[in-house]
Design a protein around this motif. Structure first.
Motif, PDB file in Angstrom:
ATOM      1  N   PRO A   1       0.805  -1.218   0.000  1.00  0.00           N
ATOM      2  CA  PRO A   1       0.000   0.000   0.000  1.00  0.00           C
ATOM      3  C   PRO A   1       0.842   1.274   0.000  1.00  0.00           C
ATOM      4  O   PRO A   1       0.436   2.287  -0.586  1.00  0.00           O
ATOM      5  CB  PRO A   1      -0.833  -0.116   1.286  1.00  0.00           C
ATOM      6  N   GLN A   2       2.015   1.253   0.628  1.00  0.00           N
ATOM      7  CA  GLN A   2       2.894   2.416   0.557  1.00  0.00           C
ATOM      8  C   GLN A   2       3.313   2.702  -0.887  1.00  0.00           C
ATOM      9  O   GLN A   2       3.484   3.860  -1.277  1.00  0.00           O
ATOM     10  CB  GLN A   2       4.154   2.187   1.404  1.00  0.00           C
ATOM     11  N   SER A   3       3.459   1.632  -1.657  1.00  0.00           N
ATOM     12  CA  SER A   3       3.924   1.782  -3.040  1.00  0.00           C
ATOM     13  C   SER A   3       2.900   2.458  -3.943  1.00  0.00           C
ATOM     14  O   SER A   3       3.260   2.992  -4.999  1.00  0.00           O
ATOM     15  CB  SER A   3       4.282   0.407  -3.623  1.00  0.00           C
ATOM     16  N   VAL A   4       1.629   2.433  -3.535  1.00  0.00           N
ATOM     17  CA  VAL A   4       0.580   3.030  -4.384  1.00  0.00           C
ATOM     18  C   VAL A   4      -0.056   4.249  -3.718  1.00  0.00           C
ATOM     19  O   VAL A   4      -0.943   4.872  -4.301  1.00  0.00           O
ATOM     20  CB  VAL A   4      -0.514   1.991  -4.709  1.00  0.00           C
ATOM     21  N   ALA A   5       0.400   4.584  -2.517  1.00  0.00           N
ATOM     22  CA  ALA A   5      -0.184   5.715  -1.790  1.00  0.00           C
ATOM     23  C   ALA A   5       0.414   7.034  -2.258  1.00  0.00           C
ATOM     24  O   ALA A   5       1.492   7.076  -2.861  1.00  0.00           O
ATOM     25  CB  ALA A   5       0.046   5.542  -0.287  1.00  0.00           C
ATOM     26  N   LYS A   6      -0.272   8.112  -1.949  1.00  0.00           N
ATOM     27  CA  LYS A   6       0.294   9.434  -2.153  1.00  0.00           C
ATOM     28  C   LYS A   6       1.291   9.699  -1.032  1.00  0.00           C
ATOM     29  O   LYS A   6       1.182   9.147   0.055  1.00  0.00           O
ATOM     30  CB  LYS A   6      -0.805  10.482  -2.147  1.00  0.00           C
ATOM     31  N   SER A   7       2.262  10.565  -1.288  1.00  0.00           N
ATOM     32  CA  SER A   7       3.353  10.773  -0.336  1.00  0.00           C
ATOM     33  C   SER A   7       2.857  11.196   1.040  1.00  0.00           C
ATOM     34  O   SER A   7       3.431  10.823   2.062  1.00  0.00           O
ATOM     35  CB  SER A   7       4.341  11.805  -0.883  1.00  0.00           C
ATOM     36  N   GLN A   8       1.781  11.977   1.095  1.00  0.00           N
ATOM     37  CA  GLN A   8       1.277  12.438   2.389  1.00  0.00           C
ATOM     38  C   GLN A   8       0.544  11.342   3.153  1.00  0.00           C
ATOM     39  O   GLN A   8       0.166  11.545   4.318  1.00  0.00           O
ATOM     40  CB  GLN A   8       0.357  13.656   2.223  1.00  0.00           C
ATOM     41  N   ARG A   9       0.328  10.182   2.522  1.00  0.00           N
ATOM     42  CA  ARG A   9      -0.403   9.104   3.184  1.00  0.00           C
ATOM     43  C   ARG A   9       0.436   7.846   3.384  1.00  0.00           C
ATOM     44  O   ARG A   9      -0.097   6.795   3.708  1.00  0.00           O
ATOM     45  CB  ARG A   9      -1.658   8.750   2.381  1.00  0.00           C
ATOM     46  N   VAL A  10       1.752   7.947   3.196  1.00  0.00           N
ATOM     47  CA  VAL A  10       2.580   6.740   3.352  1.00  0.00           C
ATOM     48  C   VAL A  10       2.576   6.250   4.792  1.00  0.00           C
ATOM     49  O   VAL A  10       2.715   5.051   5.057  1.00  0.00           O
ATOM     50  CB  VAL A  10       4.029   6.985   2.866  1.00  0.00           C
ATOM     51  N   GLY A  11       2.414   7.151   5.755  1.00  0.00           N
ATOM     52  CA  GLY A  11       2.344   6.737   7.158  1.00  0.00           C
ATOM     53  C   GLY A  11       1.096   5.933   7.447  1.00  0.00           C
ATOM     54  O   GLY A  11       1.146   4.892   8.108  1.00  0.00           O
ATOM     55  N   LEU A  12      -0.040   6.423   6.950  1.00  0.00           N
ATOM     56  CA  LEU A  12      -1.298   5.694   7.118  1.00  0.00           C
ATOM     57  C   LEU A  12      -1.242   4.358   6.386  1.00  0.00           C
ATOM     58  O   LEU A  12      -1.698   3.329   6.902  1.00  0.00           O
ATOM     59  CB  LEU A  12      -2.460   6.537   6.588  1.00  0.00           C
ATOM     60  N   ALA A  13      -0.669   4.374   5.192  1.00  0.00           N
ATOM     61  CA  ALA A  13      -0.541   3.144   4.413  1.00  0.00           C
ATOM     62  C   ALA A  13       0.331   2.129   5.141  1.00  0.00           C
ATOM     63  O   ALA A  13       0.049   0.923   5.139  1.00  0.00           O
ATOM     64  CB  ALA A  13       0.040   3.442   3.035  1.00  0.00           C
ATOM     65  N   MET A  14       1.390   2.608   5.793  1.00  0.00           N
ATOM     66  CA  MET A  14       2.276   1.718   6.539  1.00  0.00           C
ATOM     67  C   MET A  14       1.531   1.066   7.698  1.00  0.00           C
ATOM     68  O   MET A  14       1.598  -0.157   7.887  1.00  0.00           O
ATOM     69  CB  MET A  14       3.476   2.500   7.060  1.00  0.00           C
ATOM     70  N   LEU A  15       0.798   1.854   8.473  1.00  0.00           N
ATOM     71  CA  LEU A  15       0.065   1.323   9.620  1.00  0.00           C
ATOM     72  C   LEU A  15      -0.991   0.320   9.186  1.00  0.00           C
ATOM     73  O   LEU A  15      -1.077  -0.792   9.726  1.00  0.00           O
ATOM     74  CB  LEU A  15      -0.581   2.466  10.395  1.00  0.00           C
ATOM     75  N   CYS A  16      -1.808   0.700   8.212  1.00  0.00           N
ATOM     76  CA  CYS A  16      -2.891  -0.180   7.763  1.00  0.00           C
ATOM     77  C   CYS A  16      -2.347  -1.436   7.100  1.00  0.00           C
ATOM     78  O   CYS A  16      -2.851  -2.540   7.325  1.00  0.00           O
ATOM     79  CB  CYS A  16      -3.796   0.569   6.789  1.00  0.00           C
ATOM     80  N   GLY A  17      -1.323  -1.260   6.278  1.00  0.00           N
ATOM     81  CA  GLY A  17      -0.742  -2.413   5.595  1.00  0.00           C
ATOM     82  C   GLY A  17      -0.076  -3.374   6.551  1.00  0.00           C
ATOM     83  O   GLY A  17      -0.154  -4.599   6.393  1.00  0.00           O
ATOM     84  N   PHE A  18       0.588  -2.831   7.562  1.00  0.00           N
ATOM     85  CA  PHE A  18       1.244  -3.686   8.553  1.00  0.00           C
ATOM     86  C   PHE A  18       0.208  -4.509   9.301  1.00  0.00           C
ATOM     87  O   PHE A  18       0.375  -5.730   9.511  1.00  0.00           O
ATOM     88  CB  PHE A  18       2.049  -2.833   9.531  1.00  0.00           C
ATOM     89  N   ALA A  19      -0.885  -3.855   9.708  1.00  0.00           N
ATOM     90  CA  ALA A  19      -1.953  -4.571  10.419  1.00  0.00           C
ATOM     91  C   ALA A  19      -2.605  -5.615   9.513  1.00  0.00           C
ATOM     92  O   ALA A  19      -2.844  -6.757   9.922  1.00  0.00           O
ATOM     93  CB  ALA A  19      -2.992  -3.579  10.922  1.00  0.00           C
ATOM     94  N   GLY A  20      -2.896  -5.232   8.283  1.00  0.00           N
ATOM     95  CA  GLY A  20      -3.504  -6.172   7.344  1.00  0.00           C
ATOM     96  C   GLY A  20      -2.591  -7.330   7.015  1.00  0.00           C
ATOM     97  O   GLY A  20      -3.037  -8.469   6.873  1.00  0.00           O
ATOM     98  N   GLY A  21      -1.290  -7.049   6.922  1.00  0.00           N
ATOM     99  CA  GLY A  21      -0.338  -8.102   6.592  1.00  0.00           C
ATOM    100  C   GLY A  21      -0.193  -9.150   7.666  1.00  0.00           C
ATOM    101  O   GLY A  21       0.118 -10.303   7.380  1.00  0.00           O
ATOM    102  N   MET A  22      -0.416  -8.773   8.924  1.00  0.00           N
ATOM    103  CA  MET A  22      -0.273  -9.729  10.024  1.00  0.00           C
ATOM    104  C   MET A  22      -1.592 -10.374  10.444  1.00  0.00           C
ATOM    105  O   MET A  22      -1.602 -11.448  11.054  1.00  0.00           O
ATOM    106  CB  MET A  22       0.350  -9.034  11.242  1.00  0.00           C
TER     107      MET A  22
END
Length: 354
Positions: free
Chosen positions: A14-35
């Motif tokens: 998700p970080q790879s497809v997010a806008k730069s201002q949302r990479v933090g949110l993408a990291m949190l959500c993706g990390f939770a979804g990945g686990m």
């Protein structure tokens, strides 16, 4: 795969497809979804020790379940954090779902077996191209995820994600090479037209455990791939024969049914533990790749066949085990005793992409 790897890959997509201002949110959500899919380990029963084997990597790991899993994770995050921080639920849903989608496919790259097509099939997919724990995969990927968050760079996340894909593809090439070497070793023993499977040893893609079945026995060896492959001959053990090994077993008993459940889990790699006549083991796993020293098995009781079998794990790590694996990684001979029993000289295939 270990939770850190799952979370890191889940965040990188998700970080790879997010806008730069949302990479933090993408990291949190993706990390939770990945686990999140590994929460199925909570499905257990004190009366039926094998229940968790049936449900781990089952419906939560199905490709069909991805949108539902992503939705559940998104709802949990949004209810706990999203409303206060005014997150967009749509963005949270997309990021969580992308993270969730990476989990089962990464698990299928290991040797354990993942039910990707549940409920249409209970087949366990195991592509055997990466160890369950591999720092060479995890650490660069995690570095890309963290750097992407710190510098709000989508590019760094993409680099980390692409690195992981390339590493997993390299594992496929290495696996095929190890299987080819294993087939040559089998042929040198007079075992032709056998199906050889190769599994990476702990935390590397260089030394592999090869397993094949011939003449009613499993043969286990270690192979170090490369342009001049090294072979570390291992051990063999008779394939489990219920009539021969467990003559007391009553057909239709709970013990008999549990053995078949364990056979499905182990992909029919069952044998009787030579150190315990009431223990059935999974020969696929051992700490050292040229040994048959199982990490888990089931314990039987002839007097209580109407009850479920016991599930046992062994973590007897010898002091020199990692040292022995390191010796294999360097392509060195193990001991003079082992060297005397090495396979006869024969032409070995080099690492290829075929």
């Amino acid at each position: 795969m270990d939770p850190l790897s799952q979370g890191a890959l889940g965040a990188a997509l998700p970080q790879s497809v997010a806008k730069s201002q949302r990479v933090g949110l993408a990291m949190l959500c993706g990390f939770a979804g990945g686990m999140a899919p590994d929460l199925d380990v909570l499905i257990r029963s004190s009366e039926d020790p094998l229940l968790f084997l049936e449900y781990h990597r089952q419906f939560t790991h199905s490709l069909l379940f991805i949108p539902f899993g992503g939705l559940l994770v998104a709802c949990a995050l949004w209810l706990v954090f999203g409303q206060q921080r005014q997150w967009s639920f749509k963005a949270v849903l997309v990021f969580c779902t992308l993270g969730y989608a990476t989990h089962a496919l990464l698990d299928a790259c290991t040797t354990y077996g993942t039910q990707l097509l549940w409920p249409f099939s209970n087949a366990r997919f195991a592509w055997n191209n990466v160890s369950i724990i591999d720092p060479l995969l995890t650490l660069p990927l995690l570095a890309g995820v963290i750097a992407s968050r710190v510098w709000r760079s989508v590019t760094l996340a993409r680099i980390g994600f692409c690195y992981a894909i390339v590493y997993l593809m390299l594992g496929v090439v290495a696996r095929d090479s190890a299987e080819t070497v294993g087939a040559s070793l089998a042929a040198s023993r007079g075992h032709h037209s056998v199906e050889v499977s190769a599994k990476p040893s702990f935390a590397n893609l260089l030394v592999w455990k090869t397993v094949y079945r011939a003449e009613g026995r499993f043969y286990v060896d270690a192979v170090r791939i490369g342009f001049n492959p090294d072979i570390y001959p291992g051990e063999s053990i008779p394939v489990l024969d219920l009539a021969r090994d467990l003559p007391w077993l009553k057909p239709g008993s709970q013990h008999a049914m549990d053995i078949e459940r364990f056979r499905w889990f182990s992909m029919d790699h069952l044998a009787l533990d030579p150190t315990s006549p009431r223990r059935v083991i999974d020969v696929r796993y051992s700490l050292l790749p040229n040994q048959i020293k199982p990490l888990w098995g089931i314990e039987l009781n002839p007097l209580r066949q109407h009850q479920h079998v016991g599930y046992v794990t062994t973590r007897d790590v010898r002091d020199d085990a990692l040292g022995t694996l390191w010796t294999m990684l360097r392509g060195k001979r193990l001991t003079d005793d082992i060297a005397e029993n090495e396979a006869p000289d024969m032409p070995l295939p080099a690492l290829t992409t075929n």
